[in-house]
Design a protein around this motif. Structure first.
Motif, mmCIF file in Angstrom:
data_model
loop_
_atom_site.group_PDB
_atom_site.id
_atom_site.type_symbol
_atom_site.label_atom_id
_atom_site.label_comp_id
_atom_site.label_asym_id
_atom_site.label_seq_id
_atom_site.Cartn_x
_atom_site.Cartn_y
_atom_site.Cartn_z
ATOM 1 N N UNK A 1 16.379 23.168 5.937
ATOM 2 C CA UNK A 1 17.474 24.054 5.529
ATOM 3 C C UNK A 1 16.955 25.431 5.124
ATOM 4 N N UNK A 2 15.784 25.470 4.535
ATOM 5 C CA UNK A 2 15.259 26.734 4.015
ATOM 6 C C UNK A 2 14.531 27.571 5.054
ATOM 7 N N UNK A 3 14.097 26.976 6.134
ATOM 8 C CA UNK A 3 13.326 27.712 7.131
ATOM 9 C C UNK A 3 14.108 28.892 7.735
ATOM 10 N N UNK A 4 15.315 28.692 8.271
ATOM 11 C CA UNK A 4 16.049 29.846 8.817
ATOM 12 C C UNK A 4 16.441 30.839 7.721
ATOM 13 N N UNK A 5 16.670 30.341 6.520
ATOM 14 C CA UNK A 5 17.003 31.217 5.399
ATOM 15 C C UNK A 5 15.840 32.160 5.101
ATOM 16 N N UNK A 6 14.626 31.619 5.060
ATOM 17 C CA UNK A 6 13.457 32.464 4.810
ATOM 18 C C UNK A 6 13.304 33.537 5.889
ATOM 19 N N UNK A 7 13.549 33.158 7.132
ATOM 20 C CA UNK A 7 13.456 34.136 8.228
ATOM 21 C C UNK A 7 14.468 35.264 8.038
ATOM 22 N N UNK A 8 15.684 34.908 7.647
ATOM 23 C CA UNK A 8 16.724 35.920 7.423
ATOM 24 C C UNK A 8 16.348 36.823 6.250
ATOM 25 N N UNK A 9 15.797 36.254 5.203
ATOM 26 C CA UNK A 9 15.405 37.044 4.032
ATOM 27 C C UNK A 9 14.254 37.976 4.406
ATOM 28 N N UNK A 10 13.299 37.483 5.187
ATOM 29 C CA UNK A 10 12.203 38.344 5.649
ATOM 30 C C UNK A 10 12.746 39.503 6.477
ATOM 31 N N UNK A 11 13.718 39.213 7.333
ATOM 32 C CA UNK A 11 14.345 40.241 8.154
ATOM 33 C C UNK A 11 15.061 41.262 7.272
ATOM 34 N N UNK A 12 15.743 40.789 6.244
ATOM 35 C CA UNK A 12 16.433 41.683 5.320
ATOM 36 C C UNK A 12 15.433 42.614 4.641
#
Length: 158
Positions: free
Chosen positions: A22-33
């Motif tokens: 669950x956290x993997x795509x979230x981390x990618x989005x946060x890194x992108x942000x």
């Protein structure tokens, strides 16, 4: 033995894998942000364009945080002592992060694109960082040896 049967949530390894998935795509989005925000601040894009880009980035982070929160909630309560406290901590942390991004997005939306725009963005990002840090879940003192071991061992968490 009876206590273990009464809890009957997912095994620590399964729960940890579900949470990390669950956290993997979230981390990618946060890194992108983070990257996108830095680019907007240093590129000196026209304020109207920067505003549009930042609102989109913050909205994406807000949605990704809610998606991760929902998936972690769906993972249930791990079959460990005080599993409900652990699960609630993860879900609550993600809700706090989601809310911080939503608040930042609304603040950026409300900024005038005049000369003080970037000062307003800087103040908003500073507040976001504080609220994000306040929402962070400290897993270093995870009271469950089974979960700590599971997070260390399952491939999804590496």
């Amino acid at each position: 033995m009876l206590e273990r049967v009464a809890r009957s949530g997912p095994a620590p390894q399964i729960w940890a894998a579900d949470v990390c998935d669950a956290l993997s795509p979230w981390r990618e989005e946060i890194d992108s942000l983070a990257s996108g925000t830095e680019q907007q601040m240093t590129a000196k894009t026209a304020p109207a364009q920067a505003k549009e880009n930042l609102v989109r980035l913050l909205g994406g982070a807000e949605k990704a945080s809610e998606d991760a929160r929902a998936l972690v909630a769906r993972a249930g309560v791990p079959d460990v002592d005080e599993g409900d406290v652990v699960a609630d901590g993860f879900v609550g942390s993600l809700a706090g992060v989601r809310d911080a991004y939503g608040k930042a997005k609304r603040q950026i939306e409300g900024l005038d694109t005049g000369p003080a725009f970037y000062d307003g963005v800087a103040a908003t990002v500073e507040t976001l960082n504080k609220e994000y840090d306040a929402s962070a879940l400290d897993t270093s003192n995870l009271d469950s040896p089974e979960l700590a071991r599971a997070f260390d061992e399952v491939p999804e968490c590496r």
